[in-house]
Write an enzyme that holds these catalytic residues in place. Structure first.
Site, PDB file in Angstrom:
ATOM      1  CG  ASP A 112      -1.855  -1.128   1.313  1.00 44.97           C
ATOM      2  OD1 ASP A 112      -1.801  -1.983   0.409  1.00 44.97           O
ATOM      3  OD2 ASP A 112      -2.657  -1.186   2.261  1.00 44.97           O
ATOM      4  CG  ASP A 202      -3.186   4.343  -0.124  1.00 49.29           C
ATOM      5  OD1 ASP A 202      -2.868   5.480   0.290  1.00 49.29           O
ATOM      6  OD2 ASP A 202      -3.856   3.533   0.546  1.00 49.29           O
ATOM      7  CG  HIS A 250      -5.329  -0.497  -2.014  1.00 47.85           C
ATOM      8  ND1 HIS A 250      -5.055  -0.949  -0.766  1.00 47.85           N
ATOM      9  CD2 HIS A 250      -4.994   0.819  -2.021  1.00 47.85           C
ATOM     10  CE1 HIS A 250      -4.583   0.051  -0.043  1.00 47.85           C
ATOM     11  NE2 HIS A 250      -4.543   1.136  -0.783  1.00 47.85           N
ATOM     12  CG  ASP A 252      -3.433  -5.315  -4.650  1.00 45.77           C
ATOM     13  OD1 ASP A 252      -4.564  -4.962  -4.259  1.00 45.77           O
ATOM     14  OD2 ASP A 252      -2.429  -5.326  -3.917  1.00 45.77           O
ATOM     15  CB  CYS A 357      -2.044  -6.632   0.161  1.00 47.16           C
ATOM     16  SG  CYS A 357      -3.479  -6.970  -0.830  1.00 47.16           S
TER      17      CYS A 357
HETATM   18  N1  ARG Z   1     -10.076  -3.209  -2.898  1.00 43.66           N
HETATM   19  C1  ARG Z   1      -9.369  -4.442  -2.801  1.00 43.66           C
HETATM   20  C2  ARG Z   1     -10.319  -5.516  -2.301  1.00 43.66           C
HETATM   21  O1  ARG Z   1     -10.804  -5.435  -1.204  1.00 43.66           O
HETATM   22  C3  ARG Z   1      -8.160  -4.256  -1.954  1.00 43.66           C
HETATM   23  C4  ARG Z   1      -7.351  -5.476  -1.678  1.00 43.66           C
HETATM   24  C5  ARG Z   1      -6.260  -5.177  -0.709  1.00 43.66           C
HETATM   25  N2  ARG Z   1      -5.142  -4.644  -1.378  1.00 43.66           N
HETATM   26  C6  ARG Z   1      -4.109  -4.067  -0.755  1.00 43.66           C
HETATM   27  N3  ARG Z   1      -3.075  -3.707  -1.473  1.00 43.66           N
HETATM   28  N4  ARG Z   1      -4.103  -3.855   0.530  1.00 43.66           N
HETATM   29  O2  ARG Z   1     -10.621  -6.397  -3.051  1.00 43.66           O
END
Ligand code: ARG
Length: 379
Positions: A112, A202, A250, A252, A357
């Site tokens: 992050d 981020d 985020h 990923d 992450c």
């Molecule tokens: N928005 C994503 C989800 O909840 C975030 C996943 C967590 N990613 C991170 N780099 N902390 O699916």
């Protein structure tokens, strides 16, 4: 000067080149953070009613740390160097001249915070007050890399003020009163909590594919942040992307490249920038629809979605770490010729995410390449 000890420590241009050195996060002392303008946690069934905060239960923390340590061991056995952050007391109140925040968060998800592009590691601005000082956990490592690698660019984006003007007033209050339809309208308008007062991003809102960087505007990244990144990386093409997703943050679990020419798209988060799919297709990338998770529901006190099933860590274009229970993803990657390393990791998810992450690149072999030589006008 002891030149013999100077070497390349930092280098990584994408998500898939052979991984040689990585940071793996730690769960120690992670907090359900005190409420702030940007974020409010609420898990009444676990005692965290509105406004309550405190550490995650010790046994959860221990289980998460076991899985993080196990990942570190697996990587080390494959000859990958692993470093760990230094947790600080996240239960302490922190302040700047503008505000006081009753607690910090933790240092599980290094992704992050740290954006590695070439020989540079950039500390993201971050956009939660509870995460403003999180970079301190990584400074012992970054200082060491700076001494060892004469070419390492040790960078930090401008620290944001995070005053009331940084956030749209009453965003959360209004959000609660919106109908489902009105919420989806916000997604189409790409209208999230940050104002445009100052650049915010981020690092996990960036997906790196060599010369092309995909950046999502989100609950933690604004247009000014994307503009800042474009000016900071003048030789890269920054593609601003957004998706049919409520309160995005985020990227990923949204677009997940595996190697040149192969990417997962999240089947429920349709790209709202039409050119995005076109860009991948034009350059002969195979787009795989991500399969659903095997989980029936989220782990307790988890603020991530169920799409952590595709939050993989690629070790090289033929080898990938995937959460051990996610058979559909494992089978799909197996069919595409990958050696899949199953890594149990769902105890870590309440602490901020999955295998991607929970790690941050320091060194991958390889150079800056153009994987999208055919561009789409205006994107
Ligand atoms: N928005 C994503 C989800 O909840 C975030 C996943 C967590 N990613 C991170 N780099 N902390 O699916």
């Amino acid at each position: 000067m002891g030149n013999e000890t100077k070497k390349t420590v930092v280098n990584s241009w994408n998500e898939w080149d052979p991984l040689k050195h990585v940071i793996v996060g730690r769960a120690d002392g992670t907090m359900i953070q005190a409420p702030e303008l940007a974020v409010q946690r609420e898990w009444p069934e676990h005692g965290f009613t509105s406004g309550k905060y405190g550490p995650y239960p010790k046994e959860m923390e221990e289980k998460a740390n076991e899985q993080l340590d196990n990942l570190a061991r697996i990587l080390e056995q494959r000859g990958i160097r692993v470093d760990r952050p230094t947790p600080i007391d996240f239960s302490q109140a922190v302040q700047t001249p503008d505000w006081v925040q009753e607690t910090m968060f933790g240092c599980m998800p290094p992704r992050d915070l740290l954006l590695t592009v070439g020989n540079e590691i950039l500390e993201a601005t971050m956009s939660y007050r509870s995460r403003w000082y999180e970079y301190l956990c990584y400074r012992p490592l970054l200082e060491q890399y700076f001494k060892q690698d004469p070419n390492f660019r040790f960078e930090a984006a401008p620290k944001p003020r995070l005053t009331e003007g940084t956030y749209k007033r009453d965003f959360w209050k209004n959000w609660k009163s919106l109908s489902e339809e009105e919420k989806w309208k916000k997604a189409e308008e790409n209208d999230w909590i940050p104002t445009e007062k100052e650049p915010l991003f981020d690092a996990a809102d960036v997906v790196r594919c060599g010369k092309d960087l995909f950046v999502q505007k989100s609950m933690v990244t604004n247009d000014a942040g994307i503009d800042w990144l474009q000016r900071h990386y003048p030789d890269h093409r920054i593609h601003k992307v957004w998706y049919k997703e409520l309160t995005p943050w985020h990227m990923d679990t949204t677009i997940v490249p595996l190697r040149p020419g192969l990417v997962f798209f999240n089947p429920v988060r349709t790209p709202l920038e039409k050119a995005q799919r076109e860009l991948f297709e034009k350059n002969d990338w195979e787009i795989m629809e991500a399969p659903e998770t095997v989980l029936e529901k989220k782990r307790p006190m988890t603020f991530c979605s169920l799409w952590l099933n595709i939050n993989r860590l690629v070790l090289d274009p033929k080898t990938v770490c995937v959460e051990a229970s996610e058979t559909p993803v494992i089978e799909m990657l197996d069919k595409h010729g990958f050696e899949v390393i199953p890594v149990p990791f769902y105890e870590v998810s309440p602490f901020g995410g999955g295998l991607h992450c929970g790690t941050a690149d320091v060194l991958r072999e390889g150079t800056l390449e153009d994987y999208f030589p055919k561009q789409v006008e205006g994107f």
